[in-house]
Scaffold this active site. Sequence first.
Site, PDB file in Angstrom:
ATOM      1  CE1 TYR A 142      34.569 -24.838 -21.787  1.00  0.00           C
ATOM      2  CE2 TYR A 142      35.863 -26.000 -23.427  1.00  0.00           C
ATOM      3  CZ  TYR A 142      35.317 -24.826 -22.946  1.00  0.00           C
ATOM      4  OH  TYR A 142      35.508 -23.645 -23.610  1.00  0.00           O
ATOM      5  CE  LYS A 187      40.242 -12.677 -13.445  1.00  0.00           C
ATOM      6  NZ  LYS A 187      40.749 -11.370 -13.923  1.00  0.00           N
ATOM      7  CG  ASP A 219      42.347 -10.202 -16.664  1.00  0.00           C
ATOM      8  OD1 ASP A 219      43.286 -10.975 -16.386  1.00  0.00           O
ATOM      9  OD2 ASP A 219      41.858  -9.423 -15.835  1.00  0.00           O
ATOM     10  CG  ASP A 243      37.583 -23.483 -26.501  1.00  0.00           C
ATOM     11  OD1 ASP A 243      37.965 -23.419 -27.681  1.00  0.00           O
ATOM     12  OD2 ASP A 243      36.425 -23.791 -26.180  1.00  0.00           O
ATOM     13  CG  ASP A 247      38.966 -20.326 -31.527  1.00  0.00           C
ATOM     14  OD1 ASP A 247      39.674 -21.352 -31.629  1.00  0.00           O
ATOM     15  OD2 ASP A 247      37.766 -20.287 -31.849  1.00  0.00           O
TER      16      ASP A 247
END
Length: 352
Positions: A142, A187, A219, A243, A247
């Site tokens: 970001y 990852k 994943d 993020d 959620d």
Amino acid sequence: MTAKITVIPGDGIGPEITREAVLTLQAAAERFGHTFAFTEALMGGIAIDQTGVPLPDGTVSLCRESDAVLLGAVGGPKWESLPGHLRPEAGLLGIRAALGLYANLRPAVLHKALRDACPLRSELAGDGFDLMIVRELTGGIYFGERGREGNAAFDTERYTVSEIERIGRVGFEQARLRRGKLCSVDKANVLETSRLWREVMHRLRGDYPDVEYRDMLVDNAAMQLVRDPRQFDVIVTSNLFGDILSDEASMLTGSIGMLPSASLGEGSFGLYEPIHGSAPDIAGTNRANPIAAILSAAMLLRSSLGLPAEAAAIEAAVAEAFSQGLRTGDIMGEGCRLAGTAEMGGAVRDAL
Ligand code: NAD
């Protein structure tokens, strides 16, 4: 103890829910013999209307002089056509940066009494779950270099050892405060930043032999969260992965009106806010669920003021209010009694 708390009610339902959170903090102060001094500050749309900018300098300095900040929510249709840097949400990013808040803590708790609000089948969620996601907030993709080259676009993920170390330590410390289990999500089978992330986490692990540690690929983590959320205690991860996973986890608890968050920097100072927005569709109607704001106040007591017993008392009072069958509209269930914002807050204070 005495403490200075800056309160930023913001827009929409912000003032209604922060009012309940402040009253709950006052009730806790009375019960446990503390003195909290509250000062209100402007941010978001209301700040634009009154001062022309979403984050006035005075708000930042007031926050810096306080022990913790309690925030409602900002934004609304009235300010949507303004340019990005002048919109209410610019205040949010601005205050996190100005206060150096790099760790975002989001607990996702499914209360036994709200079992029906969880979209998972009952054998998957059991009697409820209680996990915490620690998300890195000021680095990663970001904030990396981005741009366009002809028909292509790129974003860059970059993490330094010290950025990973400081968020990693928050993860281990949180695990120590809870059930002693930490899962680091990355990852590392593909991304170089993740390989560095994993190296640093493995080094840190030596400093926390009492914490049960494991790595998980993102994943797989996304899948495990819906397969068996009860396996997790604390998850620590990067800005982007955090993020998305937070959620996903929040949805498992039924309503966005239930979930608090903390943003922390160096030392004990922190900013506490519900994860939901300003809900302009229900603002001013006494229908907002104040529980996320009240639980944010409990996190404030635990993480910034070092008052775990007081925080636990508020959390227990919330559970008690639920067990009496009281619900706001967003979490209404069969056989329950509908409560407005103020009545729900009042029931928590009575239980406290
Ligand atoms: P929202 O979270 O405000 O609302 C989404 C839905 O959830 C709405 O139907 C709303 O009524 C409901 N809801 C939210 N909080 C609730 C509560 N406490 N009790 C009961 N129901 C609740 O998200 P949105 O509609 O996408 O955004 C509205 C405004 O809020 C926008 O201006 C957005 O930019 C802003 N926003 C602010 C923050 C923040 O201040 N941290 C976060 C997200 C969105």
